[in-house]
Motif scaffolding. Structure first.
Motif, short mmCIF file in Angstrom:
data_model
loop_
_atom_site.label_atom_id
_atom_site.label_comp_id
_atom_site.label_asym_id
_atom_site.label_seq_id
_atom_site.Cartn_x
_atom_site.Cartn_y
_atom_site.Cartn_z
N ASP A 8 0.88 -1.17 0.00
CA ASP A 8 0.00 0.00 0.00
C ASP A 8 0.91 1.22 0.00
N THR A 9 1.32 1.65 -1.18
CA THR A 9 2.27 2.75 -1.28
C THR A 9 1.69 4.04 -0.73
N ALA A 10 0.40 4.29 -0.95
CA ALA A 10 -0.23 5.51 -0.45
C ALA A 10 -0.22 5.55 1.08
N GLY A 11 -0.32 4.40 1.71
CA GLY A 11 -0.32 4.32 3.17
C GLY A 11 1.04 4.07 3.76
N SER A 12 2.08 3.97 2.93
CA SER A 12 3.45 3.67 3.38
C SER A 12 3.47 2.44 4.28
N ARG A 13 2.93 1.35 3.74
CA ARG A 13 2.87 0.12 4.52
C ARG A 13 2.70 -1.09 3.62
N PHE A 14 3.03 -2.22 4.15
CA PHE A 14 2.72 -3.49 3.54
C PHE A 14 1.62 -4.12 4.38
N VAL A 15 0.65 -4.73 3.72
CA VAL A 15 -0.52 -5.28 4.40
C VAL A 15 -0.56 -6.78 4.17
N LEU A 16 -0.83 -7.52 5.23
CA LEU A 16 -1.07 -8.95 5.13
C LEU A 16 -2.57 -9.16 5.13
N GLU A 17 -3.07 -9.75 4.05
CA GLU A 17 -4.50 -10.02 3.93
C GLU A 17 -4.74 -11.51 3.91
N ARG A 18 -5.84 -11.90 4.52
CA ARG A 18 -6.30 -13.29 4.47
C ARG A 18 -7.72 -13.25 3.95
N ASP A 19 -7.90 -13.85 2.78
CA ASP A 19 -9.21 -13.90 2.15
C ASP A 19 -9.87 -12.52 2.08
N ARG A 50 1.71 -17.18 15.28
CA ARG A 50 1.50 -18.21 14.26
C ARG A 50 2.39 -18.00 13.04
N GLY A 51 3.43 -17.17 13.19
CA GLY A 51 4.35 -16.94 12.09
C GLY A 51 3.88 -15.92 11.07
N LEU A 52 2.78 -15.23 11.36
CA LEU A 52 2.24 -14.29 10.39
C LEU A 52 3.08 -13.03 10.27
N GLY A 53 3.69 -12.59 11.37
CA GLY A 53 4.58 -11.44 11.30
C GLY A 53 5.76 -11.72 10.39
N SER A 54 6.31 -12.91 10.50
CA SER A 54 7.42 -13.31 9.63
C SER A 54 6.98 -13.41 8.18
N LYS A 55 5.78 -13.92 7.94
CA LYS A 55 5.26 -14.01 6.58
C LYS A 55 5.10 -12.60 6.00
N LEU A 56 4.61 -11.67 6.81
CA LEU A 56 4.41 -10.29 6.38
C LEU A 56 5.74 -9.62 6.05
N VAL A 57 6.69 -9.69 6.96
CA VAL A 57 7.98 -9.02 6.76
C VAL A 57 8.75 -9.67 5.61
N GLY A 58 8.77 -10.99 5.56
CA GLY A 58 9.46 -11.68 4.46
C GLY A 58 8.86 -11.31 3.11
N GLY A 59 7.54 -11.26 3.04
CA GLY A 59 6.88 -10.87 1.79
C GLY A 59 7.19 -9.45 1.39
N ALA A 60 7.22 -8.56 2.38
CA ALA A 60 7.55 -7.16 2.09
C ALA A 60 8.98 -7.04 1.57
N LEU A 61 9.91 -7.71 2.23
CA LEU A 61 11.31 -7.64 1.80
C LEU A 61 11.50 -8.25 0.42
#
Length: 95
Positions: A8-19, A50-61
């Motif tokens: 989300d470039t406008a929000g200066s963030r990466f978002v983890l979405e589930r469904d 549950r490893g979601l923070g790692s999934k989020l950061v790894g995906g962003a990187l």
């Protein structure tokens, strides 16, 4: 149950979405030199540990590696620890 990391470039963030529902975010600031500094990471409290923070950061990187040449830094303790524990991302911090 599909997890997706979106930029989300406008929000200066990466978002983890589930469904289609937002379950986490990693916010950042852009430095004057164009680099990115991660400032915070949050995951839905009901889903933590549950490893979601790692999934989020790894995906962003991974997305930043594929789409930019900017240098990555972190003031967020979670992202700092993730970078220390995953030396495969060291190139992003030394660009």
């Amino acid at each position: 149950m599909a997890d997706t990391v979106l930029h989300d470039t406008a929000g200066s963030r990466f978002v983890l979405e589930r469904d289609g529902n937002e379950i986490g975010e990693a916010g950042y600031e852009t430095r004057e030199d164009g680099g990115i500094v991660f400032t915070h990471t949050e995951v839905d409290p009901e889903l933590q540990e549950r490893g979601l923070g790692s999934k989020l950061v790894g995906g962003a990187l991974d997305q930043l590696r594929a789409s930019t040449q900017v240098r990555i830094g972190a003031t967020c303790p979670f992202v700092r620890r993730y970078l220390e524990e995953h030396p495969e991302y060291a190139d992003l911090t030394s660009r």
